[in-house]
Design a protein around this motif. Structure first.
Motif: not given
Length: 585
Positions: A35, A38, A255
């Motif tokens: 992650e 992002d 995802e």
């Protein structure tokens, strides 16, 4: 370094920069979080490249490396992927280093145009030892520095401890056997499990215990090691689409990831897991079937040394090699292993064939790149748990065996009594060895005591006070003092190591190439080298260090002349680009 860059950015009045620092292992965990890409952060980190020029672009920029080390911010550019692949794969480039250099020049120019990352400088690796340590030479990759020095017949390199005579002009005729060398490293050993770790310190620690099928000399030439010999048997001009008939169909996640627990060897180039509900992939059993039918890119055969013992007394056989490659599936280093490897096949008890997916200019180095593990041990443990903290003593074929480890405190190894090169003799073990008759048949130091001391000044003080014999990676401000002392020797070499920052290209406004180029012009590379690193580095005017220039460019001087202007500190050009970005937003 980071503070200088932040200061430079804020001088434009266009940025409000916050610098956050973390303990090293915490930081690595943050930036390797899927992650992370992002969050809009600009990470600053270092990486150790290889003799392969691709290691200075693939790890940072190839789409297949997202979430691995070190494509940290989700860079995915199919055109760039193709350029990098064209510089490494295919019959033509595998047999023509000049063509390979020309294709890599296209990569470096493309990276300069897109500016996904900014390499700031190439490291000068340094170490400092007291004068009790003789025969030490620098190795261009920090993680191999001590394993190289303890015994490297490919360069007639060996070090020894002599506390009665000062090092300086020593040669092999002065060699003294025995003694224990005490050293300090700057970070904890995160794992003793070779395929399931990638940090430099862990690899350094593993180098005492494990060995590979081949070994490199200081110029990158490949020599047989645990393999007595090897040869290229066949090359076929196949592309990855040739495996379509052998592929399995698997689902994808929300995802955009491939939904399978098995190692993906090849993904069909026409399928996209981010857009398709199902994709075609080549899994391990599929790869074996393809090889049995004669579909592969290259076939290398490795004939193993006979009589090599693991530390537990088991003899090295082809079974151990096959088990090692299976154990590496879905590991931390799997993206770098399965960018080329198709499968490993046992031919007989002491013979293994390694197959490449397509013709690969790096196959000779990359295919045998794993450290060989004991098949009995890895069959009994969970992947990633080859570590004393999990109750598993690491077992290899290396010249030293595991003795003791206290997490975050110290690590000790002792000489393995039945080390195979000492049993055979170096001339018999290595047909390529043509060195001095004075060169020993194995390392001569009895053991290593490794203190884990993260603080640079504490390591420096321990060396000055005689508590340790050697260390590396000290703050560059202290190196001149050591160099001027008669009691210490400072060693240095330009390495494949490099520092870089990487832009969060999927988060606005960093998705604008002009913004990334503007920040790149605000990086004071020369100030970083001179003021922060005291000259112990070289500004990265291109993304290619000297040690990889042989096959990484057609003309190193012409490449630097062309690309250096894009990396020069130029605040006026940066402000022009920033004004353009502001006007459009």
């Amino acid at each position: 370094m980071v503070e200088l860059i932040a200061e430079s950015m804020e001088q434009t009045d266009m940025f409000n920069v916050t610098v956050e620092t973390f303990e090293w292992n915490t930081y690595v965990g943050r930036v390797l979080d899927p992650e992370y890409q992002d969050r809009g952060n600009i990470p600053a980190i270092g990486l150790s490249g290889t003799f392969n020029p691709g290691s200075f672009c693939n790890a940072l920029h190839h789409s297949s490396n997202i979430g691995a080390c070190c494509n940290l911010n989700g860079i995915s550019d199919p055109e760039l992927d193709d350029l990098m692949d064209d510089a490494r794969y295919g019959v033509e480039v595998a047999g023509d280093s000049e063509l390979r250099g020309e294709r890599y020049d296209k990569v470096w120019n493309y990276l300069a145009d897109e500016r996904y990352s900014s390499i700031t400088h190439f490291d000068l690796a340094t170490s400092v030892s007291n004068t009790d340590i003789h025969g030490f030479e620098m190795w261009p990759f920090q993680e191999g520095m001590y394993s190289y020095n303890m015994f490297a017949p490919q360069d007639e390199q060996v070090m020894w401890v002599d506390r009665d005579n000062a090092a300086g002009d020593s040669d092999l005729s002065d060699l003294t056997e025995g003694g224990t060398l005490s050293m300090a490293i700057g970070a904890n050993i995160e794992s003793f499990d070779p395929p399931h770790s990638s940090d430099t310190t862990s690899t350094l620690a593993q180098g005492f215990l494990f060995e590979g099928l081949t070994a490199n000399d200081a110029e990158g030439n490949v020599h047989p090691w645990l393999a007595e010999s090897y040869e290229l048997l066949d090359t076929q001009g196949v592309e990855r689409t040739a495996y379509a008939d052998y592929m399995s169909t698997v689902g994808t996640t929300e995802e955009g990831a491939i939904d399978t627990d098995e190692q993906v060897i090849v993904q069909h180039p026409e399928d996209n897991p981010a857009e398709d509900d199902e994709v075609r992939v080549l899994l391990p059993d599929d790869a074996t079937e393809a090889v049995e039918d004669g579909t592969y890119g290259m076939q290398y055969r490795y004939n193993l040394q006979e009589g090599v013992e693991f530390h537990n007394g088991d003899e090295l056989t082809a079974e151990d090699v096959i088990a090692t490659y299976e154990y590496a599936e879905n590991s931390v280093i799997a993206p770098q292993t399965y960018d080329s490897l198709l499968t490993a096949v046992q031919v007989d008890e002491y013979t293994v064939d390694l197959f490449a997916q397509v013709p690969d200019a790096e196959a000779e180095r990359s295919l045998p790149g794993l450290l060989i593990l004991n098949s009995t041990q890895v069959a009994e443990i969970e992947k990633g748990n080859l570590d004393p903290r999990e109750g598993n003593t690491p077992i290899g074929t290396g010249p030293y065996e595991f003795s003791e480890f206290e997490d975050a405190q110290f690590y000790e190894v002792t000489k393995f009594d039945d080390y195979w090169t000492e049993q055979k003799g170096v001339s018999e073990a290595f047909s390529w060895f043509d060195g001095s008759g004075d060169f020993p048949d194995g390392p001569v130091i009895d053991g290593f005591e490794v203190e884990i001391v993260p603080d640079d000044s504490t390591r420096s003080g321990a060396l000055q006070n005689g508590e340790i014999d050697s260390t590396y990676g000290l703050n560059t401000s202290t190196l001149d003092d050591f160099d001027s002392s008669e009691d210490f020797l400072v060693y240095g070499i330009e390495t494949g190591g490099y520092e870089y920052i990487q832009y969060p290209v999927n988060v606005a406004p960093f998705d604008d190439t002009r913004l990334r180029k503007a920040i790149n012009h605000l990086i004071p590379r020369e100030r970083i080298v001179e003021n922060v690193l005291n000259g112990y580095a070289r500004p990265a005017w291109t993304d290619l260090p000297a040690l990889a220039q042989g096959s990484g460019t057609a003309d190193a001087e012409a490449l630097e002349e062309e690309i250096r202007p894009t990396n020069e500190y130029d605040i006026e050009r940066a402000e022009e680009l920033l004004d353009q970005v502001a006007a459009d937003n």
